[in-house]
Design an enzyme around this catalytic site. Structure first.
Site, PDB file in Angstrom:
ATOM      1  N   TYR A  70     -16.963  23.137  32.008  1.00 24.62           N
ATOM      2  CA  TYR A  70     -17.573  22.518  33.195  1.00 24.62           C
ATOM      3  C   TYR A  70     -16.892  22.937  34.493  1.00 24.62           C
ATOM      4  O   TYR A  70     -17.486  22.819  35.562  1.00 24.62           O
ATOM      5  CB  TYR A  70     -17.571  20.999  33.062  1.00 24.62           C
ATOM      6  CG  TYR A  70     -18.565  20.501  32.052  1.00 24.62           C
ATOM      7  CD1 TYR A  70     -19.881  20.252  32.410  1.00 24.62           C
ATOM      8  CD2 TYR A  70     -18.206  20.318  30.728  1.00 24.62           C
ATOM      9  CE1 TYR A  70     -20.812  19.815  31.483  1.00 24.62           C
ATOM     10  CE2 TYR A  70     -19.124  19.880  29.786  1.00 24.62           C
ATOM     11  CZ  TYR A  70     -20.426  19.631  30.167  1.00 24.62           C
ATOM     12  OH  TYR A  70     -21.333  19.208  29.240  1.00 24.62           O
ATOM     13  N   CYS A 112     -16.367  11.509  25.215  1.00 22.29           N
ATOM     14  CA  CYS A 112     -16.948  12.831  25.467  1.00 22.29           C
ATOM     15  C   CYS A 112     -16.488  13.753  24.351  1.00 22.29           C
ATOM     16  O   CYS A 112     -15.415  13.567  23.776  1.00 22.29           O
ATOM     17  CB  CYS A 112     -16.485  13.359  26.826  1.00 22.29           C
ATOM     18  SG  CYS A 112     -17.127  15.000  27.250  1.00 22.29           S
ATOM     19  N   ARG A 159     -34.273  15.286  33.271  1.00 23.54           N
ATOM     20  CA  ARG A 159     -33.195  16.271  33.199  1.00 23.54           C
ATOM     21  C   ARG A 159     -33.639  17.595  33.810  1.00 23.54           C
ATOM     22  O   ARG A 159     -32.861  18.245  34.529  1.00 23.54           O
ATOM     23  CB  ARG A 159     -32.775  16.480  31.742  1.00 23.54           C
ATOM     24  CG  ARG A 159     -31.697  17.537  31.564  1.00 23.54           C
ATOM     25  CD  ARG A 159     -31.322  17.702  30.107  1.00 23.54           C
ATOM     26  NE  ARG A 159     -30.229  18.655  29.952  1.00 23.54           N
ATOM     27  CZ  ARG A 159     -29.560  18.834  28.817  1.00 23.54           C
ATOM     28  NH1 ARG A 159     -29.873  18.134  27.743  1.00 23.54           N
ATOM     29  NH2 ARG A 159     -28.575  19.705  28.752  1.00 23.54           N
ATOM     30  N   ASN A 164     -24.063  10.055  29.824  1.00 26.23           N
ATOM     31  CA  ASN A 164     -23.593  10.781  31.007  1.00 26.23           C
ATOM     32  C   ASN A 164     -24.194  10.234  32.297  1.00 26.23           C
ATOM     33  O   ASN A 164     -25.304   9.705  32.281  1.00 26.23           O
ATOM     34  CB  ASN A 164     -23.964  12.264  30.871  1.00 26.23           C
ATOM     35  CG  ASN A 164     -23.027  13.004  29.946  1.00 26.23           C
ATOM     36  OD1 ASN A 164     -21.823  12.790  29.978  1.00 26.23           O
ATOM     37  ND2 ASN A 164     -23.582  13.870  29.113  1.00 26.23           N
ATOM     38  N   HIS A 182     -15.824  15.743  32.381  1.00 25.42           N
ATOM     39  CA  HIS A 182     -16.431  17.022  32.756  1.00 25.42           C
ATOM     40  C   HIS A 182     -15.710  17.684  33.937  1.00 25.42           C
ATOM     41  O   HIS A 182     -16.300  18.461  34.684  1.00 25.42           O
ATOM     42  CB  HIS A 182     -17.930  16.866  33.035  1.00 25.42           C
ATOM     43  CG  HIS A 182     -18.715  16.600  31.789  1.00 25.42           C
ATOM     44  ND1 HIS A 182     -20.090  16.510  31.772  1.00 25.42           N
ATOM     45  CD2 HIS A 182     -18.316  16.404  30.497  1.00 25.42           C
ATOM     46  CE1 HIS A 182     -20.508  16.270  30.532  1.00 25.42           C
ATOM     47  NE2 HIS A 182     -19.436  16.191  29.746  1.00 25.42           N
TER      48      HIS A 182
END
Length: 419
Positions: free
Chosen positions: A242, A165, A90, A145, A195
């Site tokens: 987002y 989500c 990440r 995700n 998102h």
């Protein structure tokens, strides 16, 4: 009911366990199997989860295991919450795009693409085990995700899957608090891709109160999503946070360059949480878990699983096949909208035609998502370049080429075709 959580060693699992304990009348779990490849995390997370169930008086059994087959065998439902490569990967997703002047984020833009490439093959492999060993009508709930891409990969392979989500339930809770009503009374005109969504209406008692909220609470709403009030007024709706990566890309990039990554922050929180989980006196959800992210995830998961297994037929926001709901997208694309949820499946509610600006951005990102999934399944540098070039947050060939090389270099150990 047997429920399996693949990725059950996550430090966030106790949030789920807390919801399962509090809402056990809604979702009567007899066995909760936590499946993970990290034995130490399994020991710590499994231990605190067992104590939480006992402290809450929950009669269910919690079984931590590294055996995927045993974990999903005869399961009524399987929740997948994987992070391939962990927080280290990440961190890479949140930093390598900066070298090309792009935002770094784990679900959106080049970083989100890297996560999709790592994740889709692993999830599909897990899903095949579920298909062979879980109950024939078992549901797969994907919280991994990028949810839209991963859910479409599952559906494309014929799995009984739905994506989840927490953005929508977060908005529902915020609007309910502003209106001083129970969350269940609030309906959302939530539309878009995972998102990449907007709240076009907020209904209470069948009446749309969003215009009133925009008139009376505009500064507060703007502050919460960190976008200008004038933009919300112009759109006439409330974008998700987002959308900030699109509407305020350069501002976000400047902020990112001067701050630690979210991955670094989460790693610090996780170390603290694992220390707490090791304490045999801890038998409730630690307050520090709120810093981990994913607010209201447990409530959303319980609601969805309860409706899928008990046929409540209520309306929830999920990720599902388009099937004509947004007529400018292919039927097999995955969208995020309110849907009726029951044992027979999820069925999208009708969505009013979208204005050109929303439809255009959704269509643009959907085109990227389709190319991204093709690259994740089939591999190959050219497929990665094409998907990267198609993303609206990239959009230049030389940038797409460089980003592709950076992505492959940083993720080659996770990409079989790149080794």
């Amino acid at each position: 009911m047997k429920l399996a959580v693949v990725g059950g060693g996550s430090t966030y699992t106790p949030e789920l366990v807390d919801g399962f304990a509090r809402l056990r009348e809604l979702l009567p779990i007899e066995e909760l199997w936590l499946v993970d490849t990290d034995p130490e995390r399994l020991r710590l997370v499994g231990g605190v989860s067992e104590r939480m169930f006992r402290a809450a008086g929950h009669p269910g059994r919690i079984v931590p295991t590294s055996d995927l087959v045993a974990g999903v065998a005869d399961a009524d439902a399987v929740l997948i919450q994987l992070r391939v490569g962990g927080q280290a990967a990440r961190h890479g997703d949140e930093t390598f795009p900066h070298e090309c002047g792009c935002i770094g984020q784990e679900t959106t833009g080049p970083g989100g693409f890297a996560k999709a490439l790592r994740t889709v093959p692993v999830v599909l492999s897990v899903a095949e085990v579920i298909r062979k060993h879980a109950k024939p009508d078992a549901w797969i709930v994907d919280f991994t995700n990028p949810v839209g891409i991963v859910t479409r990969a599952l559906l494309q392979e014929g799995h009984r899957a739905v994506g989840l989500c927490n953005v929508a339930i977060g908005f529902q809770r915020r609007f309910a608090a502003l209106l001083d009503v129970a969350p269940a009374e609030v309906g959302l005109g939530h539309v878009g891709l995972n998102h990449l969504t907007w709240e076009r209406s907020v209904t209470v008692g069948g009446r749309d109160v969003l215009p009133e909220l925009l008139a009376s609470r505009l500064p507060q709403l703007a502050e919460e999503i960190e976008l200008p009030a004038s933009l919300i007024r112009l759109l006439g709706n409330v974008p998700s946070y987002y959308l900030r990566y699109y509407y305020a890309h350069d501002e976000v990039l400047r902020e990112q360059l001067d701050a630690p990554t979210r991955a670094e922050a989460v790693q610090r929180v996780e170390r603290e949480l694992l220390e707490l989980y090791a304490d045999p006196s801890v038998d409730t959800k630690p307050a520090q878990l709120a810093q981990r992210g994913g607010a209201f995830y447990s409530e959303a998961a319980v609601d969805l699983l309860a409706s899928l297994t008990s046929d409540r037929g209520d309306v929830q926001v999920v990720n599902l096949r388009n099937d004509g709901t947004l007529p400018f997208l292919p039927d097999d694309h995955v969208i995020e909208v309110p849907a009726t949820v029951g044992a027979s499946g999820v069925h999208a509610q009708q969505v009013a035609p979208l204005p050109d600006d929303l439809a255009g951005l959704i269509g643009h990102v959907a085109g990227y998502e389709r190319l991204a999934l093709d690259a994740a399944i089939h591999g190959g540098r050219d497929r990665v370049v094409r998907a990267m070039l198609a993303h609206p947050l990239v959009g230049q060939y030389d940038r797409a080429e460089k980003l592709t090389d950076l992505l492959i270099a940083g993720n080659h150990q996770h990409l079989a075709w790149a080794r």
